[in-house]
Design an enzyme around this catalytic site. Structure first.
Site, short mmCIF file in Angstrom:
data_model
loop_
_atom_site.label_atom_id
_atom_site.label_comp_id
_atom_site.label_asym_id
_atom_site.label_seq_id
_atom_site.Cartn_x
_atom_site.Cartn_y
_atom_site.Cartn_z
N TYR A 46 -4.51 -28.32 -23.74
CA TYR A 46 -3.84 -26.80 -24.01
C TYR A 46 -3.68 -26.74 -25.34
O TYR A 46 -3.15 -27.55 -26.06
CB TYR A 46 -2.64 -26.70 -23.16
CG TYR A 46 -2.81 -25.73 -21.88
CD1 TYR A 46 -2.87 -24.58 -22.15
CD2 TYR A 46 -2.56 -26.12 -20.77
CE1 TYR A 46 -3.18 -23.42 -20.96
CE2 TYR A 46 -2.68 -25.30 -19.63
CZ TYR A 46 -2.92 -24.34 -19.76
OH TYR A 46 -3.25 -23.10 -18.81
N GLU A 48 -2.45 -23.01 -26.79
CA GLU A 48 -2.25 -21.60 -26.89
C GLU A 48 -1.74 -21.37 -28.59
O GLU A 48 -0.98 -22.04 -28.86
CB GLU A 48 -1.10 -21.11 -26.02
CG GLU A 48 -1.32 -20.90 -24.81
CD GLU A 48 -0.40 -20.71 -23.55
OE1 GLU A 48 0.79 -20.55 -23.79
OE2 GLU A 48 -0.41 -20.62 -22.36
N ASP A 191 -21.67 -4.22 -30.43
CA ASP A 191 -21.70 -5.08 -29.34
C ASP A 191 -23.09 -5.65 -29.27
O ASP A 191 -23.96 -4.96 -28.85
CB ASP A 191 -21.24 -4.39 -28.10
CG ASP A 191 -21.30 -5.37 -26.91
OD1 ASP A 191 -21.82 -6.50 -27.17
OD2 ASP A 191 -20.77 -5.22 -25.76
N THR A 217 -21.46 -11.95 -26.95
CA THR A 217 -21.34 -13.11 -26.05
C THR A 217 -21.97 -14.20 -26.76
O THR A 217 -22.66 -14.10 -27.78
CB THR A 217 -21.66 -12.84 -24.68
OG1 THR A 217 -23.19 -12.46 -25.04
CG2 THR A 217 -21.08 -12.09 -24.04
N LYS A 220 -26.42 -15.74 -24.24
CA LYS A 220 -27.51 -14.95 -24.12
C LYS A 220 -28.68 -15.37 -25.13
O LYS A 220 -29.15 -16.50 -25.11
CB LYS A 220 -27.21 -13.50 -24.31
CG LYS A 220 -26.24 -13.19 -23.30
CD LYS A 220 -26.22 -11.41 -23.12
CE LYS A 220 -25.49 -11.06 -22.13
NZ LYS A 220 -24.17 -10.82 -22.46
N ARG A 226 -20.71 -20.12 -21.99
CA ARG A 226 -20.54 -18.86 -21.49
C ARG A 226 -19.24 -18.33 -22.43
O ARG A 226 -18.38 -19.30 -22.41
CB ARG A 226 -20.13 -18.73 -20.14
CG ARG A 226 -21.41 -18.86 -18.98
CD ARG A 226 -22.38 -17.87 -19.02
NE ARG A 226 -21.67 -16.65 -18.53
CZ ARG A 226 -22.36 -16.05 -17.55
NH1 ARG A 226 -23.36 -16.55 -16.85
NH2 ARG A 226 -21.92 -15.11 -16.97
N1 DSN Z 1 -24.36 -9.22 -17.25
C1 DSN Z 1 -24.87 -8.91 -18.80
C2 DSN Z 1 -26.33 -8.47 -18.73
O1 DSN Z 1 -26.90 -8.88 -17.82
O2 DSN Z 1 -26.75 -7.91 -19.45
C3 DSN Z 1 -23.81 -8.02 -19.46
O3 DSN Z 1 -22.61 -8.30 -19.31
#
Ligand code: DSN
Length: 400
Positions: A46, A48, A191, A217, A220, A226
């Protein structure tokens, strides 16, 4: 493993991933190093708070890890400040709204049916229920019409404009968005969740010097765990964002994930990562052009990125039918809403992305074969025998 039920499911998922061609644009395959880090003892800790300002003892080592992660994120994207704690892209976007807006303020993002994300103002998301959300769409060529964005912005006077998309496959001109934001006195959020890997490899304009805040994120095209990050060059904005992430939206940061993000950033700094991203884009471009050649309509007219959406409705097939039939032969895609769809449950597109197949080593030859398989499935949607034969071909391709 003692828990045989979960062990069995994990083994089945390993087999499913190995035995299918994954074309989901937002998914990828993490390296063993990222995987080991995610499963490490860091999960037990932990922490925080932020580096050197924690609410728990025993944080000296995780402080080092978070600092390494922040420094690498800053170096990779060329920014002064990074928050690496967000559990997900949705939380990262909400943290930006909390930091920069008051409830009820106007925001302007891309319409969901044009490729916007749920957190870009969709009414059923907190971003649309707590803020007054307005949207820009695409022109008849399926491209962002910046003049139109400016007109809408002048009318609705947003406090924040969001540039970013989950499906838009042409390049977004972040500088144009900056100019629009300046004209109406709005903040600009970029974004870059989908395109972060391309940006790092220099294949896509980096918005970090134009946008007030950038969210992404990490799982990807970036090919990490994640989770998400928030980047900015503005000290005051970043202080507000840090408070919005913790304690407003989140509790203890997931230190195993933060360490895995650091490993992902290390991997993204290597030359092989640039080669990988080039191949991702090459594969997507080639597949897209092949689809065009055989008569498919591409939603944004083409691709400059790792993905594109094809209009299957025009071929007499719904997105759902296409997704289901392709899964039957071992090709995984997701159905996608396309401009003109009236009902989110009956959509006319399928989105195709190449990050995952490229990590697997697929190049031009395999990419062309996949287009052929998809076309055959869509033409023989009710022909089980034909689909069985294609399934065998898919298996053969995966074994090579
Ligand atoms: N779920 C993602 C996507 O497939 O683009 C976006 O959050």
């Amino acid at each position: 493993m003692n828990d045989k039920r979960i062990e069995k499911e994990i083994n089945s998922e390993i087999k499913r991933q190995e035995e299918t061609i994954n074309l989901i644009a937002s998914e990828n395959i993490i390296s063993d190093d990222v995987s080991i880090t995610l499963g490490s003892v860091l999960s037990n800790k932990y922490a925080e708070g932020y580096c050197n300002k924690r609410y728990y003892g025993g944080c000296n080592i995780v402080d080092n890890i978070e600092e390494i992660c922040i420094n690498r994120a800053c170096k990779l994207f060329g920014v002064s400040f990074a928050n690496v704690q967000p559990y997900s892209g949705s939380i990262a976007n909400l943290a930006v709204y909390k930091a920069l807006l008051n409830i009820g303020d106007a925001i302007l993002g891309m319409d969901l049916s044009a490729g916007g994300h749920l957190t870009h103002g969709y009414k059923k998301s907190i971003s649309g229920s707590e803020y007054k959300s307005y949207f820009y769409g695409l022109n008849n060529n399926g491209e962002i019409d910046y003049e139109n964005v400016l007109q809408i912005a002048k009318k609705v006077k947003p406090k924040l404009i969001i540039a970013g998309s989950s499906t838009y496959s042409k390049k977004i001109d972040f500088l144009k968005f900056r100019k629009i934001a300046n004209e109406v006195g709005a903040y600009l959020l970029a974004d870059i969740s989908h395109i972060a890997g391309l940006i790092v490899a220099g294949l896509y304009q980096n918005p970090c010097s134009f946008a007030d805040v950038v969210t992404s994120t990490t799982h990807k095209t970036l090919r990490g765990p994640r989770g998400a990050i928030i980047l900015s060059n503005n000290d005051l904005i970043m202080k507000k964002i840090n408070n919005a992430v913790f304690p407003f939206l989140q509790g203890g940061p997931h230190m195993n994930t933060i360490a895995a993000k650091a490993v992902c950033f290390y991997e993204a700094m290597q030359k092989e990562f640039i080669d990988y991203q080039k191949q991702v884009v090459k594969n997507a471009y080639l597949m897209c052009e092949e689809f065009k050649k055989i008569g498919y309509k591409i939603v944004n007219g083409g691709t400059d990125t790792h993905m594109f959406t094809i209009n299957v409705k025009e071929k007499g097939v719904s997105g759902f039918e296409a997704e289901k039939a392709l899964e039957e032969v071992g090709i995984i895609v997701n159905r996608n809403i396309i401009f003109g769809d009236k009902n989110a449950n009956d959509v006319g597109g399928i989105r195709i992305g190449t990050p995952s197949i490229t990590t697997r080593g697929f190049k031009e030859k395999e990419a062309c074969k996949i287009v052929f398989f998809i076309d055959q499935v869509l033409k023989n949607i009710k022909n089980d025998l034909k689909k069985q034969n294609i399934k065998k071909e898919v298996k053969k391709l995966l074994k090579k």
